[in-house]
Motif scaffolding. Structure first.
Motif, short mmCIF file in Angstrom:
data_model
loop_
_atom_site.label_atom_id
_atom_site.label_comp_id
_atom_site.label_asym_id
_atom_site.label_seq_id
_atom_site.Cartn_x
_atom_site.Cartn_y
_atom_site.Cartn_z
N VAL A 52 8.86 -11.99 -6.53
CA VAL A 52 8.03 -11.28 -5.55
C VAL A 52 8.56 -9.86 -5.43
N ILE A 53 7.66 -8.87 -5.52
CA ILE A 53 8.04 -7.47 -5.40
C ILE A 53 7.16 -6.81 -4.34
N GLY A 54 7.80 -6.14 -3.39
CA GLY A 54 7.08 -5.33 -2.41
C GLY A 54 7.10 -3.87 -2.85
N ALA A 63 -4.66 1.62 -9.44
CA ALA A 63 -3.59 2.16 -10.27
C ALA A 63 -2.46 1.15 -10.42
N LEU A 64 -2.15 0.42 -9.35
CA LEU A 64 -1.11 -0.61 -9.46
C LEU A 64 -1.56 -1.72 -10.40
N ARG A 75 1.20 -9.56 -15.97
CA ARG A 75 -0.24 -9.35 -16.18
C ARG A 75 -1.07 -10.39 -15.44
N ASP A 76 -0.51 -11.56 -15.22
CA ASP A 76 -1.23 -12.61 -14.51
C ASP A 76 -0.69 -12.84 -13.11
N ALA A 77 0.17 -11.95 -12.64
CA ALA A 77 0.75 -12.10 -11.30
C ALA A 77 -0.31 -11.85 -10.23
N LEU A 78 -0.09 -12.42 -9.05
CA LEU A 78 -0.99 -12.23 -7.92
C LEU A 78 -0.69 -10.89 -7.26
N HIS A 79 -1.73 -10.19 -6.84
CA HIS A 79 -1.59 -8.84 -6.29
C HIS A 79 -2.27 -8.81 -4.93
N ALA A 80 -1.54 -8.35 -3.92
CA ALA A 80 -2.07 -8.22 -2.56
C ALA A 80 -1.86 -6.80 -2.08
N VAL A 95 1.17 0.01 1.23
CA VAL A 95 2.12 -0.86 0.56
C VAL A 95 1.35 -1.93 -0.21
N ALA A 96 2.06 -2.71 -1.00
CA ALA A 96 1.43 -3.78 -1.78
C ALA A 96 2.48 -4.83 -2.11
N LEU A 97 2.02 -5.97 -2.57
CA LEU A 97 2.91 -7.05 -2.99
C LEU A 97 2.38 -7.66 -4.28
#
Length: 334
Positions: A52-54, A63-64, A75-80, A95-97
């Motif tokens: 998990v990366i914040g 862009a992220l 490439r298949d990670a979940l993005h919030a 911010v994003a996760l």
């Protein structure tokens, strides 16, 4: 057998599409500059190799997503994440996760302070966060859910008003004080959000972010919820079960208390800075954990194994690189 999971925080420094105007004193990125920046961030993400990366300073979630497409492992990670409000009086990053672990619910963003937080910074936006915190429920191994917050508290940049500028020492001092008061109020608002949530859900919690202050600064200790009957290293008093329910702990301080005799490695506590300003090295990016990841707590479901700082790029002055180091925390689940 203990299972390892990894959390990281990463201020990318103004990620925006080429040509996007962000600040008056900052030229938009050219296509070539954007490509170099996106490629550098992607390489750093792969090197972190966190579950998990914040992220902070995201002006464009698209862009992220482009950055993630350039990685090997995300490439298949979940993005919030949410884009900045286009109708806001001034453009600010969000911010994003990104998570390789499942999410238990849709992400939530907290733009405004809780109603019971007094707002006295003097700012026209004093009832809201400069950058809204992001809350994501992450499913840990074993189907346990952790509440993960990504935060970016108000910067130390002086908050000038009415044509003030830094040429007058008093105006500079007052503008710096306004920024401090605003950041302090944000810290109180975040502490209220975290306390209510942690005592209500009774789930483990992790906060990833750029606090724009050191771990022992007043603003950070407000977020931690320090005080009561327990010490700064995490020694918990026997009668403080409910009081410590909403408390957080600095992961690096836990690590130091557990590994005081261990030699420092190349990314260890001897070089644990995340910013360099006018020759001054400091750590203002932190990973905070609830008592569930503090091994001295009877409620612990895991512990901090190690904390690493990725900051070699800070001495290179590469234009595509971030002006912040990244913090990676390895947690072991029992």
């Amino acid at each position: 057998m203990m299972q390892e999971i990894r959390f990281a925080t990463f201020n990318v420094c103004n990620l925006a599409p080429p040509g996007a105007k962000l600040y008056d004193n900052l030229a938009p990125l050219s296509p070539e500059e954007y490509d170099a920046k996106a490629t550098w961030i992607a390489r750093q993400i792969d090197e972190l190799d966190a579950d998990v990366i914040g992220f902070q300073e995201i002006f464009s979630q698209a862009a992220l997503r482009d950055v993630l497409a350039r990685t090997r492992n995300y490439r298949d990670a979940l993005h919030a994440g949410f884009d900045p409000d286009p109708n806001a009086t001034r453009l600010t990053p969000n911010v994003a996760l990104v998570s390789r672990l499942p999410l238990a619910a849709p992400p939530a963003m907290y733009a405004n302070f809780p109603a019971d937080v007094p707002c006295d910074s003097g700012s026209p936006d004093s009832d809201r966060f400069a950058r809204a915190p992001l809350h994501v429920q992450v499913v840990l191994p074993g189907e346990r859910i952790a509440d993960v917050f990504v935060v970016h508290l108000k910067s130390r940049r002086p908050d000038y008003r009415g044509g003030d500028n830094g040429e007058d020492p008093l105006q500079y001092a007052m503008a710096s004080l306004r920024s401090l008061v605003w950041r302090g109020t944000e810290a109180v608002a975040l502490r209220v959000l975290l306390s209510k949530m942690m005592r209500g859900t009774r789930r483990p919690c992790i906060v990833l972010g750029d606090f724009n202050d050191t771990a022992d600064a007043v603003t950070t200790t407000i977020v931690l919820g320090n005080g009561g009957t327990y010490g700064s290293t995490g020694n918990l008093g026997a009668g403080a079960a409910e009081e410590r329910r909403g408390r957080l702990f600095d992961s690096n301080r836990i690590r130091r208390s557990r590994h005081e005799e261990r030699p420092a490695g190349p990314r260890d506590a001897g070089v644990n800075y995340t910013t360099v300003h006018e020759g001054h090295y400091s750590t203002i990016d932190h990973v905070l954990v609830s008592e569930e990841f503090n091994g001295v707590s009877p409620r612990a479901i895991g512990e901090v194994l190690d904390v690493s700082y990725f900051n070699e790029h800070l001495g290179t002055a590469r234009p595509e690189a971030s002006d912040h180091g990244q913090v990676l925390v390895r947690l072991g689940l029992y």
